[in-house]
Design a protein around this motif. Structure first.
Motif, PDB file in Angstrom:
ATOM      1  N   GLU A   1       0.831  -1.203   0.000  1.00 20.08           N
ATOM      2  CA  GLU A   1       0.000   0.000   0.000  1.00 20.08           C
ATOM      3  C   GLU A   1       0.868   1.256   0.000  1.00 20.08           C
ATOM      4  OE1 GLU A   1      -3.601   2.085   2.556  1.00 20.08           O
ATOM      5  OE2 GLU A   1      -2.978   0.031   3.001  1.00 20.08           O
ATOM      6  N   ALA A   2       1.948   1.254   0.801  1.00 21.70           N
ATOM      7  CA  ALA A   2       2.844   2.407   0.857  1.00 21.70           C
ATOM      8  C   ALA A   2       3.506   2.638  -0.504  1.00 21.70           C
ATOM      9  CB  ALA A   2       3.907   2.190   1.934  1.00 21.70           C
ATOM     10  N   ASP A   3       3.881   1.534  -1.164  1.00 20.33           N
ATOM     11  CA  ASP A   3       4.491   1.654  -2.498  1.00 20.33           C
ATOM     12  C   ASP A   3       3.500   2.233  -3.494  1.00 20.33           C
ATOM     13  OD1 ASP A   3       6.923   0.740  -1.717  1.00 20.33           O
ATOM     14  OD2 ASP A   3       6.615  -1.327  -2.378  1.00 20.33           O
ATOM     15  N   ALA A   4       2.241   1.820  -3.403  1.00 22.21           N
ATOM     16  CA  ALA A   4       1.211   2.332  -4.309  1.00 22.21           C
ATOM     17  C   ALA A   4       1.019   3.829  -4.094  1.00 22.21           C
ATOM     18  CB  ALA A   4      -0.103   1.590  -4.087  1.00 22.21           C
ATOM     19  N   ARG A   5       0.982   4.266  -2.835  1.00 22.14           N
ATOM     20  CA  ARG A   5       0.835   5.697  -2.536  1.00 22.14           C
ATOM     21  C   ARG A   5       2.028   6.480  -3.072  1.00 22.14           C
ATOM     22  NH1 ARG A   5      -1.071   4.100   2.667  1.00 22.14           N
ATOM     23  NH2 ARG A   5       0.954   4.632   3.570  1.00 22.14           N
ATOM     24  N   ARG A   6       3.224   5.885  -2.922  1.00 18.77           N
ATOM     25  CA  ARG A   6       4.443   6.549  -3.404  1.00 18.77           C
ATOM     26  C   ARG A   6       4.392   6.715  -4.920  1.00 18.77           C
ATOM     27  NH1 ARG A   6       7.782   3.168  -1.430  1.00 18.77           N
ATOM     28  NH2 ARG A   6       7.860   4.097   0.628  1.00 18.77           N
ATOM     29  N   ARG A   7       3.917   5.695  -5.629  1.00 21.53           N
ATOM     30  CA  ARG A   7       3.827   5.782  -7.087  1.00 21.53           C
ATOM     31  C   ARG A   7       2.850   6.870  -7.519  1.00 21.53           C
ATOM     32  NH1 ARG A   7       4.418   0.097  -6.813  1.00 21.53           N
ATOM     33  NH2 ARG A   7       2.144  -0.204  -6.840  1.00 21.53           N
ATOM     34  N   VAL A   8       1.721   6.968  -6.808  1.00 23.47           N
ATOM     35  CA  VAL A   8       0.735   8.011  -7.124  1.00 23.47           C
ATOM     36  C   VAL A   8       1.334   9.395  -6.888  1.00 23.47           C
ATOM     37  CG1 VAL A   8      -1.464   9.031  -6.418  1.00 23.47           C
ATOM     38  CG2 VAL A   8      -1.269   6.550  -6.695  1.00 23.47           C
ATOM     39  N   LEU A   9       2.038   9.554  -5.773  1.00 21.56           N
ATOM     40  CA  LEU A   9       2.675  10.837  -5.461  1.00 21.56           C
ATOM     41  C   LEU A   9       3.709  11.196  -6.521  1.00 21.56           C
ATOM     42  CD1 LEU A   9       3.161  13.223  -3.567  1.00 21.56           C
ATOM     43  CD2 LEU A   9       4.757  11.779  -2.277  1.00 21.56           C
TER      44      LEU A   9
ATOM     45  N   ALA B   1       3.821  10.216  -9.628  1.00 22.62           N
ATOM     46  CA  ALA B   1       3.135  10.559 -10.875  1.00 22.62           C
ATOM     47  C   ALA B   1       2.562  11.968 -10.806  1.00 22.62           C
ATOM     48  CB  ALA B   1       2.033   9.543 -11.153  1.00 22.62           C
ATOM     49  N   HIS B   2       1.994  12.330  -9.648  1.00 21.73           N
ATOM     50  CA  HIS B   2       1.421  13.661  -9.481  1.00 21.73           C
ATOM     51  C   HIS B   2       2.509  14.734  -9.573  1.00 21.73           C
ATOM     52  CE1 HIS B   2      -1.166  16.864  -8.073  1.00 21.73           C
ATOM     53  NE2 HIS B   2      -0.306  17.128  -7.096  1.00 21.73           N
ATOM     54  N   LEU B   3       3.614  14.532  -8.879  1.00 23.19           N
ATOM     55  CA  LEU B   3       4.707  15.501  -8.917  1.00 23.19           C
ATOM     56  C   LEU B   3       5.275  15.636 -10.325  1.00 23.19           C
ATOM     57  CD1 LEU B   3       6.587  14.653  -5.604  1.00 23.19           C
ATOM     58  CD2 LEU B   3       5.457  16.811  -6.147  1.00 23.19           C
ATOM     59  N   ALA B   4       5.446  14.514 -11.006  1.00 23.27           N
ATOM     60  CA  ALA B   4       5.980  14.545 -12.367  1.00 23.27           C
ATOM     61  C   ALA B   4       5.062  15.347 -13.279  1.00 23.27           C
ATOM     62  CB  ALA B   4       6.156  13.127 -12.900  1.00 23.27           C
ATOM     63  N   GLU B   5       3.752  15.182 -13.093  1.00 26.33           N
ATOM     64  CA  GLU B   5       2.789  15.929 -13.903  1.00 26.33           C
ATOM     65  C   GLU B   5       2.880  17.422 -13.600  1.00 26.33           C
ATOM     66  OE1 GLU B   5      -2.050  16.131 -14.354  1.00 26.33           O
ATOM     67  OE2 GLU B   5      -1.116  14.211 -13.836  1.00 26.33           O
ATOM     68  N   GLU B   6       3.096  17.761 -12.314  1.00 25.50           N
ATOM     69  CA  GLU B   6       3.184  19.163 -11.912  1.00 25.50           C
ATOM     70  C   GLU B   6       4.369  19.874 -12.578  1.00 25.50           C
ATOM     71  OE1 GLU B   6       1.408  21.201  -9.458  1.00 25.50           O
ATOM     72  OE2 GLU B   6      -0.097  19.729 -10.046  1.00 25.50           O
ATOM     73  N   VAL B   7       5.492  19.180 -12.700  1.00 26.96           N
ATOM     74  CA  VAL B   7       6.696  19.839 -13.232  1.00 26.96           C
ATOM     75  C   VAL B   7       6.844  19.667 -14.740  1.00 26.96           C
ATOM     76  CG1 VAL B   7       7.909  19.553 -11.044  1.00 26.96           C
ATOM     77  CG2 VAL B   7       8.233  17.845 -12.840  1.00 26.96           C
ATOM     78  N   ALA B   8       6.002  18.851 -15.367  1.00 28.27           N
ATOM     79  CA  ALA B   8       6.214  18.464 -16.765  1.00 28.27           C
ATOM     80  C   ALA B   8       6.252  19.654 -17.716  1.00 28.27           C
ATOM     81  CB  ALA B   8       5.135  17.476 -17.206  1.00 28.27           C
ATOM     82  N   ALA B   9       5.292  20.585 -17.595  1.00 26.17           N
ATOM     83  CA  ALA B   9       5.229  21.702 -18.555  1.00 26.17           C
ATOM     84  C   ALA B   9       6.463  22.586 -18.454  1.00 26.17           C
ATOM     85  CB  ALA B   9       3.962  22.517 -18.305  1.00 26.17           C
TER      86      ALA B   9
ATOM     87  N   VAL C   1      11.742  13.549 -10.349  1.00 27.13           N
ATOM     88  CA  VAL C   1      11.063  13.201  -9.099  1.00 27.13           C
ATOM     89  C   VAL C   1      11.788  12.047  -8.403  1.00 27.13           C
ATOM     90  CG1 VAL C   1       8.911  12.303  -8.115  1.00 27.13           C
ATOM     91  CG2 VAL C   1       8.845  14.096  -9.870  1.00 27.13           C
ATOM     92  N   GLU C   2      12.281  11.086  -9.171  1.00 28.40           N
ATOM     93  CA  GLU C   2      13.008   9.959  -8.565  1.00 28.40           C
ATOM     94  C   GLU C   2      14.301  10.420  -7.906  1.00 28.40           C
ATOM     95  OE1 GLU C   2      13.154   6.118 -10.685  1.00 28.40           O
ATOM     96  OE2 GLU C   2      11.866   7.073 -12.179  1.00 28.40           O
ATOM     97  N   VAL C   3      14.989  11.392  -8.518  1.00 29.11           N
ATOM     98  CA  VAL C   3      16.204  11.932  -7.900  1.00 29.11           C
ATOM     99  C   VAL C   3      15.844  12.668  -6.616  1.00 29.11           C
ATOM    100  CG1 VAL C   3      18.156  13.499  -8.163  1.00 29.11           C
ATOM    101  CG2 VAL C   3      17.456  12.071 -10.084  1.00 29.11           C
TER     102      VAL C   3
END
Length: 206
Positions: A1-9, A11-19, A71-73
C-alpha cells in the motif's frame, strides 16, 4: 500500500513539473536528444564526507521521461540507503530535496574526470586527468579503473598510468540507468584511453 501511494505521489509531482521542464528542455536541446538527470546536494562531495552514488542518477533519458526521473532523484534524497549512510556518518537528514541537474547527454567514445589540482598530493601546479573508454559511468561506478596522467602548468606530462581495460559502459535504452557494460574491443584493451594531445587539451580546460 505504501508503495502504491508513493507511485501516485511520484506521478502527481511529475505531472506538476512536466510543462516547465518541457520548456527548459526545448531551450537546452531543440529537437530530439537524450538527457542526463543527476543529483547535486550539499555534502555530496566534501572534505569529510562523500555520498556520491547514494543518490539516483539516470543517463540517456528520453525527453518525455525527464519529469519522472527528476522526481526519482528528489525522492532518493530521503531513501533508506542515503538515510542509513547519513546516520552512520553522524549527519542529520537532508533539510530539503536535492537539487537536480539536467544535462544534454553525449555518447562519449572516451570519458573521465579532471582535477585542476592534484587531489592526492595537494600540488596546485599539477592537473590530474583520468579517462576510460566509453561512458564515465563505468569509472564512477567502479566498473573500470581510469588511465591517469599528471600534467604540469607548462603542458608537460610528468606521470602516466595506463590500465588494462576489460569492460566499458555504452548507452542502453533497455537498462534502468540508461547504460550497460560491454567488453572493450581488443584494439583498445591495452591502449591509452586518450592521446597525449587529448590529455593536454583536457588539462588546458581544467
Amino acid at each position: 500500500e505504501a508503495d502504491a501511494r508513493r507511485r501516485v505521489l511520484h506521478a502527481h509531482l511529475a505531472e506538476e513539473v512536466a510543462a516547465e521542464v518541457d520548456q527548459a528542455l526545448a531551450r537546452l536541446a531543440p529537437g530530439e536528444g537524450f538527457f542526463a538527470v543527476r543529483s547535486s546536494a550539499l555534502e555530496e562531495d566534501s572534505a569529510r564526507f562523500s555520498f556520491a552514488g547514494q543518490l539516483e542518477s539516470f543517463l540517456f533519458v528520453a525527453r518525455g521521461a525527464v519529469p519522472a526521473r527528476i522526481v526519482e532523484v528528489w525522492a532518493s534524497g530521503f531513501g533508506e540507503r542515503l538515510m542509513r549512510y547519513r546516520r552512520e556518518a553522524g549527519l542529520a537528514a537532508l533539510a530539503g530535496a536535492p537539487a537536480v541537474i539536467v544535462q544534454r547527454m553525449i555518447d562519449g567514445e572516451t570519458s573521465g574526470v579532471a582535477f585542476s589540482a592534484d587531489p592526492v598530493s595537494g600540488r596546485r601546479a599539477v592537473v590530474v586527468v583520468g579517462a576510460v573508454p566509453g561512458l564515465g559511468s563505468a569509472l564512477v561506478s567502479g566498473d573500470a579503473v581510469a588511465d591517469t596522467w599528471r600534467v604540469d602548468r607548462t603542458g608537460a606530462i610528468i606521470e602516466r598510468t595506463v590500465e588494462p581495460k576489460h569492460s566499458m559502459h555504452r548507452a542502453d535504452a533497455t537498462a534502468p540507468e540508461g547504460v550497460s557494460s560491454v567488453s572493450v574491443p581488443p584494439e583498445r584493451a591495452a591502449a591509452p584511453a586518450l592521446t597525449d594531445a587529448g590529455v593536454r587539451e583536457v588539462a588546458d580546460l581544467a
